[in-house]
Design a protein around this motif. Sequence first.
Motif, PDB file in Angstrom:
ATOM      1  N   GLN A 114       0.735  11.244   4.024  1.00  0.00           N
ATOM      2  CA  GLN A 114       0.431  11.884   5.304  1.00  0.00           C
ATOM      3  C   GLN A 114       0.789  13.355   5.215  1.00  0.00           C
ATOM      4  O   GLN A 114       1.970  13.713   5.158  1.00  0.00           O
ATOM      5  N   TYR A 126       0.839  -1.196   0.000  1.00  0.00           N
ATOM      6  CA  TYR A 126       0.000   0.000   0.000  1.00  0.00           C
ATOM      7  C   TYR A 126       0.873   1.245   0.000  1.00  0.00           C
ATOM      8  O   TYR A 126       1.923   1.281   0.642  1.00  0.00           O
ATOM      9  N   TYR A 138       0.389   5.288   1.141  1.00  0.00           N
ATOM     10  CA  TYR A 138      -0.426   6.306   1.802  1.00  0.00           C
ATOM     11  C   TYR A 138       0.354   7.621   1.798  1.00  0.00           C
ATOM     12  O   TYR A 138       1.579   7.636   1.727  1.00  0.00           O
ATOM     13  N   LEU A 174       4.084   7.238   2.754  1.00  0.00           N
ATOM     14  CA  LEU A 174       4.288   6.017   3.538  1.00  0.00           C
ATOM     15  C   LEU A 174       3.921   4.786   2.718  1.00  0.00           C
ATOM     16  O   LEU A 174       2.918   4.774   2.004  1.00  0.00           O
ATOM     17  N   GLY A 199      -7.152   6.312  -4.948  1.00  0.00           N
ATOM     18  CA  GLY A 199      -6.667   7.426  -4.143  1.00  0.00           C
ATOM     19  C   GLY A 199      -5.626   8.302  -4.807  1.00  0.00           C
ATOM     20  O   GLY A 199      -5.252   9.342  -4.262  1.00  0.00           O
ATOM     21  N   PHE A 235       4.226  -0.618   8.340  1.00  0.00           N
ATOM     22  CA  PHE A 235       4.603   0.601   7.637  1.00  0.00           C
ATOM     23  C   PHE A 235       6.114   0.813   7.661  1.00  0.00           C
ATOM     24  O   PHE A 235       6.797   0.472   8.633  1.00  0.00           O
ATOM     25  N   GLY A 236       6.605   1.436   6.592  1.00  0.00           N
ATOM     26  CA  GLY A 236       7.957   1.967   6.598  1.00  0.00           C
ATOM     27  C   GLY A 236       7.968   3.311   7.304  1.00  0.00           C
ATOM     28  O   GLY A 236       6.933   3.793   7.757  1.00  0.00           O
ATOM     29  N   SER A 237       9.150   3.910   7.398  1.00  0.00           N
ATOM     30  CA  SER A 237       9.279   5.207   8.083  1.00  0.00           C
ATOM     31  C   SER A 237       8.935   6.379   7.171  1.00  0.00           C
ATOM     32  O   SER A 237       8.887   7.515   7.628  1.00  0.00           O
ATOM     33  N   GLY A 282      -2.116  17.491   9.484  1.00  0.00           N
ATOM     34  CA  GLY A 282      -3.517  17.676   9.821  1.00  0.00           C
ATOM     35  C   GLY A 282      -4.498  16.914   8.950  1.00  0.00           C
ATOM     36  O   GLY A 282      -5.706  17.054   9.117  1.00  0.00           O
ATOM     37  N   GLN A 283      -3.991  16.097   8.030  1.00  0.00           N
ATOM     38  CA  GLN A 283      -4.880  15.385   7.109  1.00  0.00           C
ATOM     39  C   GLN A 283      -4.892  13.887   7.320  1.00  0.00           C
ATOM     40  O   GLN A 283      -5.496  13.156   6.563  1.00  0.00           O
ATOM     41  N   GLY A 284      -4.224  13.420   8.309  1.00  0.00           N
ATOM     42  CA  GLY A 284      -4.236  11.989   8.549  1.00  0.00           C
ATOM     43  C   GLY A 284      -3.516  11.211   7.473  1.00  0.00           C
ATOM     44  O   GLY A 284      -2.633  11.732   6.790  1.00  0.00           O
ATOM     45  N   LEU A 285      -3.904   9.977   7.315  1.00  0.00           N
ATOM     46  CA  LEU A 285      -3.282   9.069   6.351  1.00  0.00           C
ATOM     47  C   LEU A 285      -4.226   8.890   5.176  1.00  0.00           C
ATOM     48  O   LEU A 285      -5.302   8.315   5.314  1.00  0.00           O
ATOM     49  N   GLU A 286      -3.819   9.369   4.028  1.00  0.00           N
ATOM     50  CA  GLU A 286      -4.657   9.338   2.834  1.00  0.00           C
ATOM     51  C   GLU A 286      -4.230   8.175   1.938  1.00  0.00           C
ATOM     52  O   GLU A 286      -3.083   8.107   1.495  1.00  0.00           O
ATOM     53  N   PHE A 287      -5.153   7.262   1.665  1.00  0.00           N
ATOM     54  CA  PHE A 287      -4.874   6.118   0.807  1.00  0.00           C
ATOM     55  C   PHE A 287      -4.596   6.566  -0.619  1.00  0.00           C
ATOM     56  O   PHE A 287      -5.317   7.404  -1.162  1.00  0.00           O
TER      57      PHE A 287
END
Lengths: 115, 110
Positions: free
Chosen positions: A37, A33, A35, A91, A59, A106-108, A40-45
């Motif tokens: 980041q 996957y 994503y 990410l 996405g 997840f990776g860093s 303030g927007q969180g994690l967006e797919f």
Amino acid sequence: GAGVSQSPSNKVTEKGKDVELRCDPISGHTALYWYRQSLGQGLEFLIYFQGNSAPDKSGLPSDRFSAERTGGSVSTLTIQRTQQEDSAVYLCASTRGGSLKGKLFFGSGTQLSVL
Amino acid sequence: QQQVKQSPQSLIVQKGGISIINCAYENTAFDYFPWYQQFPGKGPALLIAIRPDVSEKKEGRFTISFNKSAKQFSLHIMDSQPGDSATYFCAEGGSEKLVFGKGTKLTVNP
């Protein structure tokens, strides 16, 4: 490898340039996957791979974004003609199998800054 | 893009206190509700997860409470410690992808 590896860890580019972000998933993990980041927007797919196929790329924000996966392993996320709004942490995550009944590793991330 | 609604955006608690983070979801087709913990400079890591056929799941100091009729679930951190200071994300998932909330930045003061 021991974990999901992403490179580079940081990337600074100029507006209009193309960038490539790389992800090495955990060995044996078939699902991968991407994503994004943003503050303030969180994690967006962005996109999901099962093997080398991408069943869900819903996405991806625009046609400037593309991704591929080869050999059921390494994935590359490419952003063409970068814009300042593309600045974010990208990410990558992998999981065993095609189902989310397992957990995402997840990776860093890659911190992308577009000047 | 559909997101889980997470609140509060930030939270400050004293050491030993209880931290509570709430999430509301819309899509009843999802059947997997995890919480992820993220420390600065690192990717998120799975903390605890629940399925809608149970109302509560506890792992150590961390508990998920799930209210299916209200379409809400929450994370409770008992006896909060400074080492719990991190950003917490709730998520909802089906068979393919996770949809995440916007995150809660938790600060636990010593």
